[in-house]
Motif scaffolding. Sequence first.
Motif, PDB file in Angstrom:
ATOM      1  N   ARG A 112       0.434  -1.334  -0.298  1.00  9.95           N
ATOM      2  CA  ARG A 112      -0.274  -0.279   0.153  1.00  9.95           C
ATOM      3  C   ARG A 112       0.799   1.178  -0.290  1.00  9.95           C
ATOM      4  N   VAL A 166      -9.489  -8.761 -11.865  1.00 10.13           N
ATOM      5  CA  VAL A 166      -8.726  -9.786 -11.165  1.00 10.13           C
ATOM      6  C   VAL A 166      -7.855  -8.752 -10.635  1.00 10.13           C
ATOM      7  N   HIS A 167      -6.458  -8.420 -11.148  1.00  7.90           N
ATOM      8  CA  HIS A 167      -5.903  -7.408  -9.937  1.00  7.90           C
ATOM      9  C   HIS A 167      -6.735  -6.307  -9.204  1.00  7.90           C
ATOM     10  N   GLY A 168      -7.514  -5.619 -10.922  1.00  3.70           N
ATOM     11  CA  GLY A 168      -8.227  -4.340  -9.879  1.00  3.70           C
ATOM     12  C   GLY A 168      -9.255  -4.954  -8.534  1.00  3.70           C
ATOM     13  N   ILE A 169     -10.113  -5.538  -8.267  1.00  3.28           N
ATOM     14  CA  ILE A 169     -10.566  -5.994  -7.268  1.00  3.28           C
ATOM     15  C   ILE A 169      -9.142  -6.438  -5.747  1.00  3.28           C
ATOM     16  N   TRP A 171      -6.350  -4.393  -5.600  1.00  2.00           N
ATOM     17  CA  TRP A 171      -5.835  -3.550  -5.437  1.00  2.00           C
ATOM     18  C   TRP A 171      -7.287  -2.274  -5.181  1.00  2.00           C
ATOM     19  N   TYR A 172      -7.954  -3.118  -5.197  1.00  5.08           N
ATOM     20  CA  TYR A 172      -9.276  -1.449  -5.084  1.00  5.08           C
ATOM     21  C   TYR A 172      -9.681  -2.249  -3.554  1.00  5.08           C
ATOM     22  N   ARG A 173      -9.701  -3.214  -3.251  1.00  4.40           N
ATOM     23  CA  ARG A 173      -9.994  -3.748  -1.667  1.00  4.40           C
ATOM     24  C   ARG A 173      -9.007  -3.741  -0.602  1.00  4.40           C
ATOM     25  N   LEU A 175      -7.110  -0.928  -0.752  1.00  4.42           N
ATOM     26  CA  LEU A 175      -6.947   0.164  -1.087  1.00  4.42           C
ATOM     27  C   LEU A 175      -7.157   0.848   0.087  1.00  4.42           C
ATOM     28  N   ASN A 176      -8.691  -0.109  -0.080  1.00  2.00           N
ATOM     29  CA  ASN A 176      -9.761   0.458   1.172  1.00  2.00           C
ATOM     30  C   ASN A 176      -9.959  -0.254   2.961  1.00  2.00           C
ATOM     31  N   GLY A 177      -8.294  -0.716   2.608  1.00  2.00           N
ATOM     32  CA  GLY A 177      -8.930  -1.835   4.345  1.00  2.00           C
ATOM     33  C   GLY A 177      -9.803  -2.494   4.030  1.00  2.00           C
TER      34      GLY A 177
ATOM     35  N   GLN B 119      -3.537   6.060   2.555  1.00  2.00           N
ATOM     36  CA  GLN B 119      -2.617   5.060   2.957  1.00  2.00           C
ATOM     37  C   GLN B 119      -1.530   5.581   3.746  1.00  2.00           C
ATOM     38  N   ARG B 125      -9.419   7.930   4.882  1.00  2.00           N
ATOM     39  CA  ARG B 125      -9.709   6.807   4.223  1.00  2.00           C
ATOM     40  C   ARG B 125     -10.649   6.038   4.318  1.00  2.00           C
ATOM     41  N   GLY B 168     -12.874  -1.336  -9.426  1.00  2.00           N
ATOM     42  CA  GLY B 168     -11.403  -2.285  -8.852  1.00  2.00           C
ATOM     43  C   GLY B 168     -11.176  -1.788 -10.397  1.00  2.00           C
ATOM     44  N   ILE B 169     -11.138  -2.207 -11.543  1.00  2.00           N
ATOM     45  CA  ILE B 169     -10.162  -2.198 -12.924  1.00  2.00           C
ATOM     46  C   ILE B 169     -10.263  -0.842 -13.188  1.00  2.00           C
ATOM     47  N   TYR B 172      -7.326   0.239 -10.270  1.00  2.00           N
ATOM     48  CA  TYR B 172      -5.877  -0.515 -11.196  1.00  2.00           C
ATOM     49  C   TYR B 172      -5.563   0.619 -11.744  1.00  2.00           C
TER      50      TYR B 172
END
Lengths: 195, 195
Positions: A112, A166-169, A171-173, A175-177, B119, B125, B168-169, B172
């Motif tokens: 992060r 797939v990678h985006g979700i 990162w999203y989760r 970075l959103n804790g 972050q 956040r 998410g995408i 990302y």
Amino acid sequence: MGGSEARRPKAGRPPDRQAGRAVRQAALQLMREKGYAGVSIAAIAARAGVARQTLYNRWPTKADLVLDAVFEETGRNAPALPGGAPPEGQAGLEAFLLQVLGHLQQDGDPLRALIAAAQHDPVFRDALRARFVLPRERIVTDLLIRAQARGEIAAHRDPGLLSQLVHGIFWYRLLNGQELDAALAREIAAEIFGR
Amino acid sequence: MGGSEARRPKAGRPPDRQAGRAVRQAALQLMREKGYAGVSIAAIAARAGVARQTLYNRWPTKADLVLDAVFEETGRNAPALPGGAPPEGQAGLEAFLLQVLGHLQQDGDPLRALIAAAQHDPVFRDALRARFVLPRERIVTDLLIRAQARGEIAAHRDPGLLSQLVHGIFWYRLLNGQELDAALAREIAAEIFGR
């Protein structure tokens, strides 16, 4: 690891490998203490007790060194089954996501911090993307291309887009804790494969 | 907006609305100059030429004020068709993503800075998540729930997971410095609806 290492004779272990480990550990400690922007090559060299030139010989930039330190253990390989062959298809995607989860449970906070640092430093953002993001994106894209060739994924779907979803979700989760757990890995793999 | 505003008579416009605009503009300028961590309520008040207490009366924390300043124009509403009714289903998702794109073309950099700041600051956040992330996630989830009720999305798929894949995408690609364009919005909507 420290205890048994200390008792082993030093002969036969190349000294630059020892120095490399000390440098990576110093970089990781300093990253955790001061964040990416607060770390310098000079401070890492001082903490590791090695000459600054040694670092520059091996890591051209601070970005290279910090990325190496944070991701040393994670590798870029697909997970392997006990038999040695990596799983394929939906099971393979789930196994890959579980591997990423294990990594994030240990190094989610440094990651992060690195993503945050990349937003203020385009050179570092490019290094993070080239050395960390793209190789992992490629693993999933390739897995999905093979699945598509076997008919497990419809021909009109874009494996590159699916990999970024797939990678985006993740990162999203991250970075959103939000939690990242095995159930999520299973749900994502099931959603992508439509089962 | 500045030119025509200046020529309009001031009578009939509530003074606190004028002050609100000046404060938001000052906050946005300072965010762009110094980043979230470098901005203070005192500096925003000084730049806007208003009493510090005015700010505290309206925005309990710096996070509230900065979020208000950056996202004032974006609203939380679904896009509307010329006839007034918002589009539904795949067209509705595409229209929502195009609206987000338009926003990111203008405020992508402040948003990247806010995600980065989040972050290092759990309070911020949580504020970002409550005031920006979750309302937008909910718009897509609700749209997909309605689509599912009409049979456009298979009953076993999870609208909440799909919404997070979609957002998410976007995160990302934004955080990796990749382009977000109308073709991407169309491809994502088509992938989610399976067409």
